[in-house]
Design an enzyme around this catalytic site. Structure first.
Site, short mmCIF file in Angstrom:
data_model
loop_
_atom_site.label_atom_id
_atom_site.label_comp_id
_atom_site.label_asym_id
_atom_site.label_seq_id
_atom_site.Cartn_x
_atom_site.Cartn_y
_atom_site.Cartn_z
N SER A 46 0.82 -1.21 0.00
CA SER A 46 0.00 0.00 0.00
C SER A 46 0.86 1.27 0.00
O SER A 46 0.52 2.25 -0.68
CB SER A 46 -0.97 0.01 1.18
OG SER A 46 -0.27 0.15 2.38
N ASP A 60 9.03 -3.79 -3.98
CA ASP A 60 7.67 -3.24 -3.98
C ASP A 60 7.53 -2.12 -5.00
O ASP A 60 6.62 -2.14 -5.84
CB ASP A 60 7.32 -2.66 -2.60
CG ASP A 60 6.86 -3.72 -1.62
OD1 ASP A 60 7.17 -4.91 -1.86
OD2 ASP A 60 6.20 -3.36 -0.62
O1 PMV Z 1 5.33 -6.19 3.51
P1 PMV Z 1 5.66 -5.60 2.18
O2 PMV Z 1 4.55 -5.62 1.22
O3 PMV Z 1 6.25 -4.23 2.31
O4 PMV Z 1 6.79 -6.52 1.53
C1 PMV Z 1 8.07 -6.52 2.11
C2 PMV Z 1 9.00 -7.45 1.42
C3 PMV Z 1 10.30 -7.69 2.20
O5 PMV Z 1 11.07 -8.59 1.42
C4 PMV Z 1 10.02 -8.33 3.54
C5 PMV Z 1 11.07 -6.41 2.43
C6 PMV Z 1 11.70 -5.83 1.17
O6 PMV Z 1 12.09 -4.67 1.22
O7 PMV Z 1 11.85 -6.53 0.16
#
Ligand code: PMV
Length: 314
Positions: free
Chosen positions: A109, A153
């Site tokens: 998000s 992301d």
């Molecule tokens: O929780 P989210 O949607 O922000 O996904 C984070 C993914 C991680 O690998 C845990 C952190 C990252 O920066 O890649």
């Protein structure tokens, strides 16, 4: 200046979260059933830049936005960064932000909000930004959200393409040769990514050999999964998801609720299931086919899923 609007999707990480922070590959896809929309409208000169977020009942003028406000990094910072990029002061614009992506649940998000805000401002100023520029700015925002983001992301959300992502490497998009269906089930527990990422960092510092080996195996799973996605060997993704989930549990980022959701999905006939994103809460994903989708969704609801979204990838 002109009226403009922009959108950005959510995302799901199919394989490789956490290990991707340490240079391992990961696979993520945009989640277009959820999105952020930003509408930008010119207002009269004295009004400055006003951000309205009806979902959270907030209207705030950029110049009055307290940087300690819990919403500042999500709403104010992307706007400040893009105005700095253009080298201009606050333009008279009203930005109305709406989102169907739940916050702190591993669906991107924060990156989606930043992407839609930055894109809308570029369009309103009649200087549309290229995706590469937007990506750089959103990555800056991500750094403020959780310190050491891998960049996955912002990349998947800005380019809106399935990606095979390795930190610091040029963008590699993924060809999905045979579409497949995933259920995204929300545990209802909010969990800030930076906390889980920080704990994994401490865990790694305490035992680099064991944790490093887990990262390497997760990276290997992502590489094998890439070939399976590109060759259409979809069923083989199930066991890879299950193993990836087990490894994430060993990194301490699963939870009782996430384990329960994954088990229920598998028992009801999913090919595989795993947590997706930062973990500790947020969402799980389950790989299903047309015959099992409804049964698996029902099972997920029965064990407490707040919401189950069905999405076709590819
Ligand atoms: O929780 P989210 O949607 O922000 O996904 C984070 C993914 C991680 O690998 C845990 C952190 C990252 O920066 O890649």
């Amino acid at each position: 200046m002109q009226a403009a609007s922009a959108t950005a999707p959510g995302k799901i990480i199919l394989f490789g979260e956490h290990a991707v922070v340490y240079g391992q590959p990961a696979i993520a896809v945009p989640l277009t059933t959820m999105q952020v929309t930003v509408v930008a409208e010119p207002v009269s000169d004295g009004e400055g830049l006003v951000i309205t977020a009806p979902d959270v009942n907030r209207t705030v003028r950029l110049s009055m936005f307290d940087t300690n406000d819990p919403l500042y990094n999500a709403l104010g910072l992307p706007v400040r960064l893009v105005l700095e990029r253009f080298g201009i002061p606050e333009p008279p614009l009203r930005l109305t932000v709406r989102s169907t992506i739940p916050i702190a649940s591993g669906l991107g998000s924060g990156a989606a909000l930043a992407t839609a805000l930055i894109r809308a401002i570029g369009l309103a100023l009649e200087c549309p930004l290229a995706n590469d520029d937007i990506n750089t700015l959103v990555f800056e925002v991500e750094k403020r959200h959780h310190g050491t983001p891998s960049g996955i992301d912002n990349t998947v959300i800005v380019y809106e393409q399935p990606v095979y992502y390795v930190r610091g490497q040029p963008l590699e998009t993924l060809n999905v040769s045979r579409p497949f269906t995933v259920l995204v089930a929300d545990s209802g527990q909010e969990s800030p990514t930076h906390v889980a990422v920080g704990d994994v960092r401490r865990l790694y510092a305490s035992d680099r050999a064991t944790i490093g080996a887990i990262f390497a195996r997760i990276g290997n799973i992502a590489t094998v999964a890439r070939t399976a996605i590109e060759t259409g060997a979809i069923e083989s993704l199930g066991p890879l998801m299950n193993e990836n989930h087990t490894l994430l549990s060993r990194l301490t980022v699963s939870s009782t609720a996430l384990d329960r959701l994954c088990s229920a999905a598998r028992d009801a006939g999913a090919y595989g299931a795993k947590l997706s994103g930062g973990g500790r809460g947020g969402n799980i994903i389950a790989l299903v086919d047309e015959t099992s989708a409804t049964r698996v969704a029902d099972a997920l609801h029965r064990v407490g899923a707040l919401r189950v979204v069905r999405t076709v990838i590819g």
